[in-house]
Design an enzyme around this catalytic site. Sequence first.
Site, PDB file in Angstrom:
ATOM      1  N   ASP A  16       0.836  -1.213   0.000  1.00 48.10           N
ATOM      2  CA  ASP A  16       0.000   0.000   0.000  1.00 48.10           C
ATOM      3  C   ASP A  16       0.869   1.261   0.000  1.00 48.10           C
ATOM      4  O   ASP A  16       1.984   1.247   0.507  1.00 48.10           O
ATOM      5  CB  ASP A  16      -0.916  -0.030   1.237  1.00 48.10           C
ATOM      6  CG  ASP A  16      -2.118   0.884   1.079  1.00 48.10           C
ATOM      7  OD1 ASP A  16      -2.366   1.379  -0.043  1.00 48.10           O
ATOM      8  OD2 ASP A  16      -2.814   1.108   2.089  1.00 48.10           O
ATOM      9  N   TRP A  21       2.908   7.964  -2.528  1.00 45.89           N
ATOM     10  CA  TRP A  21       4.305   8.128  -2.951  1.00 45.89           C
ATOM     11  C   TRP A  21       4.366   9.084  -4.156  1.00 45.89           C
ATOM     12  O   TRP A  21       5.200   9.980  -4.220  1.00 45.89           O
ATOM     13  CB  TRP A  21       4.883   6.766  -3.326  1.00 45.89           C
ATOM     14  CG  TRP A  21       6.330   6.764  -3.722  1.00 45.89           C
ATOM     15  CD1 TRP A  21       7.407   6.574  -2.910  1.00 45.89           C
ATOM     16  CD2 TRP A  21       6.845   6.967  -5.051  1.00 45.89           C
ATOM     17  NE1 TRP A  21       8.566   6.650  -3.643  1.00 45.89           N
ATOM     18  CE2 TRP A  21       8.250   6.890  -4.958  1.00 45.89           C
ATOM     19  CE3 TRP A  21       6.262   7.213  -6.298  1.00 45.89           C
ATOM     20  CZ2 TRP A  21       9.080   7.037  -6.063  1.00 45.89           C
ATOM     21  CZ3 TRP A  21       7.088   7.367  -7.405  1.00 45.89           C
ATOM     22  CH2 TRP A  21       8.487   7.283  -7.282  1.00 45.89           C
ATOM     23  N   SER A  61      -7.672  -5.531  -5.168  1.00 42.62           N
ATOM     24  CA  SER A  61      -8.746  -6.100  -4.351  1.00 42.62           C
ATOM     25  C   SER A  61     -10.080  -6.035  -5.086  1.00 42.62           C
ATOM     26  O   SER A  61     -10.231  -5.283  -6.062  1.00 42.62           O
ATOM     27  CB  SER A  61      -8.857  -5.341  -3.021  1.00 42.62           C
ATOM     28  OG  SER A  61      -9.504  -4.093  -3.219  1.00 42.62           O
ATOM     29  N   ASN A  64     -11.120  -2.538  -5.367  1.00 42.56           N
ATOM     30  CA  ASN A  64     -10.348  -1.558  -6.130  1.00 42.56           C
ATOM     31  C   ASN A  64     -11.021  -1.158  -7.456  1.00 42.56           C
ATOM     32  O   ASN A  64     -10.595  -0.189  -8.096  1.00 42.56           O
ATOM     33  CB  ASN A  64      -8.912  -2.052  -6.377  1.00 42.56           C
ATOM     34  CG  ASN A  64      -8.023  -1.994  -5.146  1.00 42.56           C
ATOM     35  OD1 ASN A  64      -7.144  -2.836  -4.946  1.00 42.56           O
ATOM     36  ND2 ASN A  64      -8.233  -1.006  -4.280  1.00 42.56           N
ATOM     37  N   ARG A 186      -5.036  -2.030   8.829  1.00 43.66           N
ATOM     38  CA  ARG A 186      -6.234  -2.846   8.590  1.00 43.66           C
ATOM     39  C   ARG A 186      -5.906  -3.899   7.533  1.00 43.66           C
ATOM     40  O   ARG A 186      -4.912  -3.786   6.819  1.00 43.66           O
ATOM     41  CB  ARG A 186      -7.412  -1.974   8.135  1.00 43.66           C
ATOM     42  CG  ARG A 186      -7.111  -1.113   6.933  1.00 43.66           C
ATOM     43  CD  ARG A 186      -8.323  -0.286   6.480  1.00 43.66           C
ATOM     44  NE  ARG A 186      -7.942   0.676   5.453  1.00 43.66           N
ATOM     45  CZ  ARG A 186      -7.628   1.952   5.692  1.00 43.66           C
ATOM     46  NH1 ARG A 186      -7.673   2.434   6.914  1.00 43.66           N
ATOM     47  NH2 ARG A 186      -7.278   2.753   4.696  1.00 43.66           N
ATOM     48  N   GLU A 199       1.082 -13.350  12.347  1.00 50.80           N
ATOM     49  CA  GLU A 199       1.691 -12.226  13.048  1.00 50.80           C
ATOM     50  C   GLU A 199       1.567 -10.999  12.140  1.00 50.80           C
ATOM     51  O   GLU A 199       1.846 -11.080  10.940  1.00 50.80           O
ATOM     52  CB  GLU A 199       3.179 -12.505  13.320  1.00 50.80           C
ATOM     53  CG  GLU A 199       3.420 -13.656  14.277  1.00 50.80           C
ATOM     54  CD  GLU A 199       3.008 -13.303  15.706  1.00 50.80           C
ATOM     55  OE1 GLU A 199       3.140 -12.138  16.105  1.00 50.80           O
ATOM     56  OE2 GLU A 199       2.548 -14.230  16.422  1.00 50.80           O
TER      57      GLU A 199
END
Length: 232
Positions: A16, A21, A61, A64, A186, A199
Amino acid sequence: MEDSDAVPVHVAIIMDGNGRWAKQRGLPRTAGHKEGVKTVKRITKCAANAGVRYLTLYAFSTENWKRSREEVDFLFHLFVEAINGYIGELKENGVRLNFIGDFGPLPYFLKKAMEISKRETKNGKKMMLNIALNYGGRREIIQAVKEICKEKNSSKDINEEMLKQFLYTKDMPDPDMIVRTSGEKRLSNFLLYQSSYSELFFTDTLWPDFSEEEFLAILKEFSSRKRRFGKA
Ligand code: IPE
Ligand code: IPE
Ligand code: MG
């Protein structure tokens, strides 16, 4: 070796921050996506060399599609360009390419490139690079439930292992860790079923700036975390 000392078998990344950027540099969002492809190549090579066996990257996604038509079209063409220009290097590095998601709505030219690149790299033994394209965790679960209803007569057959076999990630271990760049904290519909004991790592770095050094530092931090899976 203790479980916690190990290199993660399966690393998943939510790439992401491409748009931000580009914005920081006064460039169109598309410039960020282009730069992001370079990071994909760097991190893939680094992960394979570090001993990671599965690298899953979230590229597009099911949500998107809400972006502008121009951006979505640009992304699909960029994916094809990236895939086609990448097959040789993947083969050299022993990386097998695979895709997960709902491919139906994707344009034919992209599906074709996906098919060819999968076939071309199918002998890669070092690592599987898994690209999530038109992927949504909820859609994946719904698709699995539909298939199960078609195939099974009784609810007695349904259990965790069996349901897993109906997900796009069947035959892959669950991700040991999920990294998200750009400061957002998220999952955005990523690997909802598979992430139950992953993790989680969040970094403020924007995806085009994400370096091998930072990735290796995250792998190191992973090795120091104690995973309990519910045990005392
Ligand atoms: C991630 O970068 C790439 C895709 C979702 C395709 P974004 O495009 O989401 O970048 P930001 O979040 O707007 O900075
Ligand atoms: C998640 O990023 C999807 C990908 C990285 C492909 P988004 O930028 O789409 O997520 P949200 O909208 O910020 O949650
Ligand atoms: Mg984003």
